[in-house]
Design an enzyme around this catalytic site. Structure first.
Site, PDB file in Angstrom:
ATOM      1  N   ARG A  71      28.315  20.096  30.677  1.00 41.89           N
ATOM      2  CA  ARG A  71      28.968  21.363  30.357  1.00 41.89           C
ATOM      3  C   ARG A  71      29.927  21.221  29.163  1.00 41.89           C
ATOM      4  NH1 ARG A  71      33.441  24.601  33.792  1.00 41.89           N
ATOM      5  NH2 ARG A  71      32.962  26.692  33.029  1.00 41.89           N
TER       6      ARG A  71
ATOM      7  N   HIS B 179      30.696  23.624  25.782  1.00 44.59           N
ATOM      8  CA  HIS B 179      31.975  24.234  25.439  1.00 44.59           C
ATOM      9  C   HIS B 179      32.555  23.673  24.142  1.00 44.59           C
ATOM     10  CE1 HIS B 179      32.953  26.105  29.623  1.00 44.59           C
ATOM     11  NE2 HIS B 179      31.673  26.192  29.332  1.00 44.59           N
ATOM     12  N   ASP B 180      32.154  22.453  23.772  1.00 45.92           N
ATOM     13  CA  ASP B 180      32.564  21.943  22.462  1.00 45.92           C
ATOM     14  C   ASP B 180      31.772  22.648  21.363  1.00 45.92           C
ATOM     15  OD1 ASP B 180      33.728  20.442  20.432  1.00 45.92           O
ATOM     16  OD2 ASP B 180      32.238  18.839  20.594  1.00 45.92           O
TER      17      ASP B 180
ATOM     18  N   VAL C  81      32.285  26.440  20.248  1.00 42.19           N
ATOM     19  CA  VAL C  81      33.558  26.833  19.652  1.00 42.19           C
ATOM     20  C   VAL C  81      33.723  26.117  18.314  1.00 42.19           C
ATOM     21  CG1 VAL C  81      36.057  26.865  19.978  1.00 42.19           C
ATOM     22  CG2 VAL C  81      34.543  27.296  21.916  1.00 42.19           C
TER      23      VAL C  81
ATOM     24  N   GLY D 127      31.533  24.875  16.393  1.00 51.31           N
ATOM     25  CA  GLY D 127      30.666  23.712  16.218  1.00 51.31           C
ATOM     26  C   GLY D 127      31.092  22.498  17.020  1.00 51.31           C
TER      27      GLY D 127
ATOM     28  N   GLU E 274      42.411  24.388  23.181  1.00 53.18           N
ATOM     29  CA  GLU E 274      41.378  25.159  23.892  1.00 53.18           C
ATOM     30  C   GLU E 274      41.398  24.854  25.388  1.00 53.18           C
ATOM     31  OE1 GLU E 274      37.645  24.259  21.868  1.00 53.18           O
ATOM     32  OE2 GLU E 274      38.635  24.531  19.927  1.00 53.18           O
TER      33      GLU E 274
ATOM     34  N   ASN F 133      37.741  26.479  30.259  1.00 50.41           N
ATOM     35  CA  ASN F 133      37.946  25.028  30.119  1.00 50.41           C
ATOM     36  C   ASN F 133      38.890  24.421  31.152  1.00 50.41           C
ATOM     37  OD1 ASN F 133      36.227  24.856  27.936  1.00 50.41           O
ATOM     38  ND2 ASN F 133      37.847  25.208  26.428  1.00 50.41           N
TER      39      ASN F 133
ATOM     40  N   PRO G 218      30.301  32.414  26.818  1.00 50.41           N
ATOM     41  CA  PRO G 218      30.037  33.583  27.677  1.00 50.41           C
ATOM     42  C   PRO G 218      30.873  33.566  28.950  1.00 50.41           C
ATOM     43  CG  PRO G 218      28.047  32.224  27.363  1.00 50.41           C
ATOM     44  CD  PRO G 218      29.128  31.561  26.615  1.00 50.41           C
TER      45      PRO G 218
ATOM     46  N   HIS H  35      22.771  24.520  35.237  1.00 52.27           N
ATOM     47  CA  HIS H  35      23.332  24.944  36.521  1.00 52.27           C
ATOM     48  C   HIS H  35      22.519  24.425  37.708  1.00 52.27           C
ATOM     49  CE1 HIS H  35      25.915  28.448  34.690  1.00 52.27           C
ATOM     50  NE2 HIS H  35      26.249  27.261  34.250  1.00 52.27           N
TER      51      HIS H  35
ATOM     52  N   ASP I  61      23.262  25.483  42.184  1.00 50.55           N
ATOM     53  CA  ASP I  61      21.896  25.313  42.687  1.00 50.55           C
ATOM     54  C   ASP I  61      22.020  25.164  44.195  1.00 50.55           C
ATOM     55  OD1 ASP I  61      19.603  24.159  43.788  1.00 50.55           O
ATOM     56  OD2 ASP I  61      19.326  22.705  42.174  1.00 50.55           O
TER      57      ASP I  61
ATOM     58  N   THR J 260      19.698  21.629  45.690  1.00 52.58           N
ATOM     59  CA  THR J 260      19.959  20.238  45.278  1.00 52.58           C
ATOM     60  C   THR J 260      21.001  20.183  44.152  1.00 52.58           C
ATOM     61  OG1 THR J 260      18.046  20.502  43.800  1.00 52.58           O
ATOM     62  CG2 THR J 260      17.668  19.294  45.873  1.00 52.58           C
TER      63      THR J 260
ATOM     64  N   ASP K  86      16.872  19.119  38.683  1.00 54.62           N
ATOM     65  CA  ASP K  86      15.493  19.526  38.970  1.00 54.62           C
ATOM     66  C   ASP K  86      15.357  21.018  38.680  1.00 54.62           C
ATOM     67  OD1 ASP K  86      16.705  20.893  41.082  1.00 54.62           O
ATOM     68  OD2 ASP K  86      16.375  19.261  42.483  1.00 54.62           O
TER      69      ASP K  86
HETATM   70  C1  HEM Z   1      24.640  31.202  29.904  1.00 62.38           C
HETATM   71  C2  HEM Z   1      25.945  31.298  29.923  1.00 62.38           C
HETATM   72  C3  HEM Z   1      26.797  30.482  30.844  1.00 62.38           C
HETATM   73  C4  HEM Z   1      27.815  30.957  31.614  1.00 62.38           C
HETATM   74  C5  HEM Z   1      28.306  32.377  31.689  1.00 62.38           C
HETATM   75  C6  HEM Z   1      28.327  29.839  32.347  1.00 62.38           C
HETATM   76  C7  HEM Z   1      29.392  29.928  33.229  1.00 62.38           C
HETATM   77  C8  HEM Z   1      29.764  28.929  34.087  1.00 62.38           C
HETATM   78  C9  HEM Z   1      30.778  29.057  35.094  1.00 62.38           C
HETATM   79  C10 HEM Z   1      31.629  30.292  35.343  1.00 62.38           C
HETATM   80  C11 HEM Z   1      30.833  27.903  35.774  1.00 62.38           C
HETATM   81  C12 HEM Z   1      31.760  27.558  36.922  1.00 62.38           C
HETATM   82  C13 HEM Z   1      33.045  27.026  36.364  1.00 62.38           C
HETATM   83  C14 HEM Z   1      34.192  27.027  37.325  1.00 62.38           C
HETATM   84  O1  HEM Z   1      34.108  27.600  38.399  1.00 62.38           O
HETATM   85  O2  HEM Z   1      35.204  26.431  36.969  1.00 62.38           O
HETATM   86  C15 HEM Z   1      29.860  27.025  35.188  1.00 62.38           C
HETATM   87  C16 HEM Z   1      29.618  25.741  35.593  1.00 62.38           C
HETATM   88  C17 HEM Z   1      28.758  24.891  34.952  1.00 62.38           C
HETATM   89  N1  HEM Z   1      28.103  25.131  33.761  1.00 62.38           N
HETATM   90 FE1  HEM Z   1      27.821  26.937  32.937  1.00 62.38          FE
HETATM   91  N2  HEM Z   1      27.625  28.717  32.037  1.00 62.38           N
HETATM   92  C18 HEM Z   1      26.691  29.052  31.111  1.00 62.38           C
HETATM   93  C19 HEM Z   1      25.825  28.184  30.474  1.00 62.38           C
HETATM   94  C20 HEM Z   1      25.875  26.824  30.619  1.00 62.38           C
HETATM   95  C21 HEM Z   1      25.250  25.885  29.731  1.00 62.38           C
HETATM   96  C22 HEM Z   1      24.496  26.253  28.461  1.00 62.38           C
HETATM   97  C23 HEM Z   1      25.522  24.647  30.219  1.00 62.38           C
HETATM   98  C24 HEM Z   1      25.145  23.310  29.678  1.00 62.38           C
HETATM   99  C25 HEM Z   1      24.083  23.070  28.929  1.00 62.38           C
HETATM  100  C26 HEM Z   1      26.290  24.830  31.437  1.00 62.38           C
HETATM  101  C27 HEM Z   1      26.671  23.830  32.273  1.00 62.38           C
HETATM  102  C28 HEM Z   1      27.401  24.020  33.426  1.00 62.38           C
HETATM  103  C29 HEM Z   1      27.562  23.024  34.464  1.00 62.38           C
HETATM  104  C30 HEM Z   1      26.891  21.677  34.508  1.00 62.38           C
HETATM  105  C31 HEM Z   1      28.434  23.574  35.414  1.00 62.38           C
HETATM  106  C32 HEM Z   1      28.991  22.898  36.680  1.00 62.38           C
HETATM  107  C33 HEM Z   1      30.288  22.247  36.294  1.00 62.38           C
HETATM  108  C34 HEM Z   1      30.988  21.490  37.393  1.00 62.38           C
HETATM  109  O3  HEM Z   1      30.517  21.383  38.513  1.00 62.38           O
HETATM  110  O4  HEM Z   1      32.064  20.962  37.078  1.00 62.38           O
HETATM  111  N3  HEM Z   1      26.516  26.158  31.616  1.00 62.38           N
HETATM  112  N4  HEM Z   1      29.226  27.669  34.148  1.00 62.38           N
END
Ligand code: HEM
Ligand SMILES: *[C@@H]1O[C@H](CO)[C@@H](O)[C@H](O)[C@H]1NC(C)=O
Ligand SMILES: *[C@@H]1O[C@H](CO)[C@@H](O)[C@H](O)[C@H]1NC(C)=O
Length: 327
Positions: A66, A70-71, A74, A76, A92, A98, A167, A197, A247, A250, A255
């Protein structure tokens, strides 16, 4: 053909070709062997730190993947996300998306201090983030890929862009598509990347409105039983920080169960479910849910592409000595 080509034309073509080979490119490019001469042990050092951190806490893999997102979104991939507040720049780190990275930043700092010991001043924090994301994926059965290297670090953070360019979990499909397009990523790549996710969790504050039906987008596209169960884990008020897996099957393995869940209306965030709610990305979700290999390959390719967003190279920017501070 060649026998009919006049000699002068052939000579001209050859000269042009030679010039193309010897003229330096207008801009420096990233390359996979960037540190081969200057820090040959860089990649193994980062991998050791990431493996250690993931062994201790498997969710760190999610968070490191993730972090690249986020890097790079913002201004680049420049490690701006790692800078602390100073009198001249607003970090940030305080931006809403973040706020769960505290331990994750420490992993990157660990890797950086190892690298500063073995080859001081050589490896950028932005490259460490990109390598760590790859190693994190590989450490939880996810795909691996060759990381393009040579990014330089920024000397400033862009807090307001962290709020506008990443987003929010309640965006609709068109907003998501537009935000990714702004970074050069198409809707298919957006779906592949959202597949991250398959790992990790989200806090109640990010999915409360969805499970209580307080949304205008994808209002009825939620499995009622799933919604009921999630409401039990996320009170209507309070408990903002309680977490649930993104997910449902799992959450610690990479997966395609995330996509299968979307197809039975069990996406946790609004932005998960919009990917399969009658819009233009339904077909991609369907493909990935049926073909895990295809998902993994396209995820890897999209991570490489995301890793090249607006990068600084050559002598632009700097190689920070400490990732949280500009030199
Ligand atoms: C499509 C738009 C996306 C939105 C709106 C979004 C939003 C979020 C949100 C709200 C969370 C939960 C954070 C929290 O509760 O603190 C999350 C978790 C996560 N996001 Fe996204 N995300 C998006 C795309 C992505 C992308 C592109 C990646 C990486 C390639 C990503 C990787 C992750 C991962 C791995 C988690 C779990 C983090 C953890 O357990 O610490 N997300 N995301
Ligand atoms: C940095 O400063 C800003 C504005 O003064 C503040 O809102 C924010 O919470 C601070 N961030 C951190 C990580 O301390
Ligand atoms: C519903 O969502 C809106 C917008 O996100 C929010 O302002 C409002 O407080 C929510 N209402 C309830 C009952 O949670």
């Amino acid at each position: 053909m060649s026998s009919t080509m006049p000699k002068a034309v052939a000579a001209l073509l050859l000269t042009t070709f030679m010039l193309l080979l010897t003229t330096p490119p207008a801009a420096f490019c990233l390359s996979t062997d960037f540190y081969a001469q200057t820090c040959p042990r860089a990649l193994t050092a980062v991998r050791a730190v990431v493996r250690g951190a993931v062994t201790k806490d498997r969710r760190m893999a999610a968070s490191l993947i993730r972090l690249q997102f986020h890097d790079c979104f913002v201004r680049g991939c420049d490690a701006s996300v790692l800078l602390d507040n100073t009198t001249t720049t607003v970090s940030e780190k305080g931006a809403v998306p973040n706020r769960r990275f505290t331990k994750t930043f420490r992993v990157i700092e660990d890797a950086k201090s190892t690298l500063e010991r073995i080859c001081p001043g050589v490896v950028s924090c932005a490259d460490i983030i990109a390598v760590a994301a790859r190693d994190a994926s590989a450490s939880v059965e996810g795909p691996s890929w060759d990381v393009e290297l040579g990014r330089r670090d920024s000397d400033a953070a862009f807090a307001s862009l962290a709020a506008s360019d990443i987003p929010t979990p309640k965006d609709d499909l068109n907003t998501l598509i537009a935000l990714f397009r702004k970074k050069g990523l198409n809707s298919r790549e957006m779906v592949a990347l959202s597949g991250a996710h398959t790992l990790g969790t989200a806090q109640c504050l990010a999915f409360r409105d969805r499970v209580y039906g307080n949304v205008t987008v994808v209002k009825d596209v939620i499995d009622p039983d799933f919604a009921r169960k999630k409401r039990r884990m996320c009170p209507a008020s309070g408990g903002d920080r309680l977490v649930q897996p993104l997910d449902p099957v799992t959450p610690t393995s990479f997966d395609n169960n995330y996509f299968k869940a979307l197809m039975i209306r069990k996406g946790l965030l609004v932005t998960d479910q919009v990917l399969f709610s009658g819009g233009e990305t339904d077909g991609v979700v369907d493909e990935y849910s049926k073909d895990e290999g295809k998902f993994k390959n396209e995820f890897a390719a999209a991570m490489v592409k995301m890793g090249s967003i607006e990068v600084m190279t050559g002598s632009d920017g700097q190689i920070r000595r400490t990732c949280s501070k500009a030199n």
